[in-house]
Design a protein around this motif. Structure first.
Motif, PDB file in Angstrom:
ATOM      1  N   UNK A 133      -6.036  14.531  -3.856  1.00 59.27           N
ATOM      2  CA  UNK A 133      -6.706  13.450  -4.581  1.00 59.27           C
ATOM      3  C   UNK A 133      -6.546  12.111  -3.865  1.00 59.27           C
ATOM      4  N   UNK A 134      -5.382  11.847  -3.292  1.00 59.02           N
ATOM      5  CA  UNK A 134      -5.130  10.563  -2.626  1.00 59.02           C
ATOM      6  C   UNK A 134      -6.003  10.398  -1.386  1.00 59.02           C
ATOM      7  N   UNK A 178       1.182   5.879   3.242  1.00 63.36           N
ATOM      8  CA  UNK A 178       2.019   5.564   2.084  1.00 63.36           C
ATOM      9  C   UNK A 178       1.373   5.919   0.754  1.00 63.36           C
ATOM     10  N   UNK A 179       0.027   5.892   0.699  1.00 67.52           N
ATOM     11  CA  UNK A 179      -0.647   6.279  -0.549  1.00 67.52           C
ATOM     12  C   UNK A 179      -0.393   7.749  -0.854  1.00 67.52           C
ATOM     13  N   UNK A 181       2.157   9.542   0.403  1.00 68.67           N
ATOM     14  CA  UNK A 181       3.594   9.683   0.163  1.00 68.67           C
ATOM     15  C   UNK A 181       3.952   9.265  -1.250  1.00 68.67           C
ATOM     16  N   UNK A 182       3.456   8.098  -1.653  1.00 69.64           N
ATOM     17  CA  UNK A 182       3.741   7.588  -2.989  1.00 69.64           C
ATOM     18  C   UNK A 182       3.159   8.492  -4.064  1.00 69.64           C
ATOM     19  N   UNK A 183       1.858   8.813  -3.926  1.00 69.70           N
ATOM     20  CA  UNK A 183       1.182   9.604  -4.949  1.00 69.70           C
ATOM     21  C   UNK A 183       1.735  11.013  -5.056  1.00 69.70           C
ATOM     22  N   UNK A 184       1.939  11.669  -3.900  1.00 70.60           N
ATOM     23  CA  UNK A 184       2.420  13.045  -3.917  1.00 70.60           C
ATOM     24  C   UNK A 184       3.853  13.123  -4.421  1.00 70.60           C
ATOM     25  N   UNK A 185       4.707  12.207  -3.956  1.00 67.35           N
ATOM     26  CA  UNK A 185       6.098  12.207  -4.413  1.00 67.35           C
ATOM     27  C   UNK A 185       6.169  11.913  -5.902  1.00 67.35           C
ATOM     28  N   UNK A 186       5.349  10.944  -6.359  1.00 66.58           N
ATOM     29  CA  UNK A 186       5.348  10.619  -7.776  1.00 66.58           C
ATOM     30  C   UNK A 186       4.856  11.803  -8.605  1.00 66.58           C
ATOM     31  N   UNK A 187       3.743  12.399  -8.184  1.00 70.46           N
ATOM     32  CA  UNK A 187       3.173  13.512  -8.940  1.00 70.46           C
ATOM     33  C   UNK A 187       4.125  14.700  -8.968  1.00 70.46           C
ATOM     34  N   UNK A 233       9.017   1.372  -4.045  1.00 76.79           N
ATOM     35  CA  UNK A 233       9.054   0.720  -2.722  1.00 76.79           C
ATOM     36  C   UNK A 233       7.917   1.154  -1.804  1.00 76.79           C
ATOM     37  N   UNK A 234       7.547   2.430  -1.842  1.00 78.58           N
ATOM     38  CA  UNK A 234       6.434   2.914  -1.018  1.00 78.58           C
ATOM     39  C   UNK A 234       5.128   2.277  -1.473  1.00 78.58           C
ATOM     40  N   UNK A 235       4.975   2.092  -2.773  1.00 77.60           N
ATOM     41  CA  UNK A 235       3.761   1.478  -3.304  1.00 77.60           C
ATOM     42  C   UNK A 235       3.657   0.012  -2.889  1.00 77.60           C
ATOM     43  N   UNK A 236       4.791  -0.668  -2.827  1.00 80.60           N
ATOM     44  CA  UNK A 236       4.801  -2.066  -2.383  1.00 80.60           C
ATOM     45  C   UNK A 236       4.327  -2.159  -0.936  1.00 80.60           C
ATOM     46  N   UNK A 237       4.839  -1.283  -0.082  1.00 79.32           N
ATOM     47  CA  UNK A 237       4.431  -1.276   1.327  1.00 79.32           C
ATOM     48  C   UNK A 237       2.938  -0.947   1.431  1.00 79.32           C
ATOM     49  N   UNK A 238       2.478   0.014   0.643  1.00 81.86           N
ATOM     50  CA  UNK A 238       1.062   0.378   0.638  1.00 81.86           C
ATOM     51  C   UNK A 238       0.185  -0.819   0.278  1.00 81.86           C
ATOM     52  N   UNK A 239       0.597  -1.604  -0.698  1.00 82.26           N
ATOM     53  CA  UNK A 239      -0.170  -2.785  -1.115  1.00 82.26           C
ATOM     54  C   UNK A 239      -0.295  -3.789   0.023  1.00 82.26           C
ATOM     55  N   UNK A 240       0.794  -4.052   0.718  1.00 83.38           N
ATOM     56  CA  UNK A 240       0.764  -5.014   1.834  1.00 83.38           C
ATOM     57  C   UNK A 240      -0.141  -4.526   2.964  1.00 83.38           C
ATOM     58  N   UNK A 241      -0.093  -3.237   3.267  1.00 84.67           N
ATOM     59  CA  UNK A 241      -0.927  -2.700   4.339  1.00 84.67           C
ATOM     60  C   UNK A 241      -2.403  -2.797   3.981  1.00 84.67           C
TER      61      UNK A 241
END
Length: 317
Positions: A133-134, A178-179, A181-187, A233-241
């Motif tokens: 999905x990501x 990171x999207x 990584x963040x999404x899969x790890x969260x899910x 933290x991964x989501x924060x990095x994703x936002x900056x990128x």
């Protein structure tokens, strides 16, 4: 063995939770229910994402972020990015839930070997489903993030065209690493904890007499909280990128080092409070909405199966 489904449903129309029971709902029906559940839940909580994005990017307080957004766009500015959020929810939900059902089907022979092993299987199922999905929704994620911050076009097609014209394909997939990584790890974390919580609440003396939807909501709320803390933290990095101009965002490692050097731990957890509230509302409502929609569609599935000459199977645990 104790019945794990609400007593008011008939044997033929019982619908399992999206992560516990055997696959009975067709992938098409699961996709429709998932698209509706995810898009509704995410649009409702869009102000949380807008505030979080501004807090993370500008390193300001929530009050400062609220003032900035309302000064720029009025009160409706809190729903900036709702259109790509809705589209992303539709596509993501229509992809995630059927993928999750398919992953469960593929891993079902491995289940039943103990609670810890089952939790590991649930984690793998969540990771696989969310990663798909990501990737598919990353261009909409980039546009959504830009609109939340108040930059870029207000039209999704125009924003996508501008991104492609200025940055090419890489621009459409900024932050995809990171999207994922963040999404899969969260899910994965969420689904594993959701399964564990549902089974625990089903046997706990305080919660076993609650309705199925009440247990689902509580399980989702608890799972969402821990999953958000682990992946923020991964989501924060994703936002900056994703908000960086072409070529200036760097990769995940360089962006993480830059944030750590400038702001330390505090920078990596900026916006966590509002994200916790937003995620708690989103995910404690999304899975119950999904179950409601699948329950509503269950009679149609039974009728279709009967018309085709198939015998509907009970979903006993």
């Amino acid at each position: 063995q104790e019945e794990s489904h609400p007593p008011h449903t008939s044997e033929c129309s019982r619908t399992p939770s999206p992560s516990l029971a055997p696959v009975r709902m067709g992938l098409k029906e699961s996709g429709v229910a998932g698209a509706g559940a995810m898009s509704i839940a995410q649009v409702i909580t869009q102000p949380g994402d807008v505030l979080k994005t501004v807090v993370v990017q500008d390193n300001i307080s929530y009050r400062g972020a609220l003032q900035k957004v309302t000064q720029q766009s009025g009160n409706f500015g809190l729903w900036r990015g709702s259109v790509p959020t809705f589209y992303r929810g539709m596509i993501g939900g229509a992809t995630f839930f059927p993928s999750l059902e398919l992953m469960k089907l593929l891993t079902s022979p491995l289940s039943g070997r103990g609670q810890s092993f089952d939790a590991s299987i649930s984690f793998i199922n969540g990771v696989g489903a969310r990663a798909v999905a990501e990737v598919l929704t990353c261009p909409l994620f980039v546009v959504k993030t830009e609109m939340e911050y108040g930059t870029g076009s207000r039209s999704v097609p125009s924003a996508l065209k501008t991104l492609y014209r200025n940055e090419g394909i890489p621009g459409l997939f900024k932050g995809v690493g990171p999207a994922i990584s963040r999404g899969a790890l969260y899910a994965g974390t969420y689904i594993a904890l959701f399964d564990f919580n549902r089974k625990t609440f089903l046997t706990n003396s305080l919660t076993r007499d609650w309705s199925n939807y009440a247990r689902t909501t509580l399980a989702a709320l608890a799972a969402s909280t821990l999953g958000t803390i682990l992946t923020h933290p991964v989501d924060v990095v994703r936002t900056h990128i994703q908000l960086a101009t072409a070529g200036s965002g760097g990769n995940f490692v360089s962006a993480s080092r830059n944030l750590w050097g400038r702001l330390g731990v505090r920078g990596l957890f900026a916006g966590l409070n509002v994200k916790l509230v937003k995620r708690a509302i989103t995910y404690s409502s999304m899975f119950p909405i999904y179950e409601v929609l699948t329950d509503l569609m269950a009679p149609a599935v039974v009728i279709t199966a009967a018309a085709a000459g198939d015998q509907p199977q009970p979903t006993e645990s």
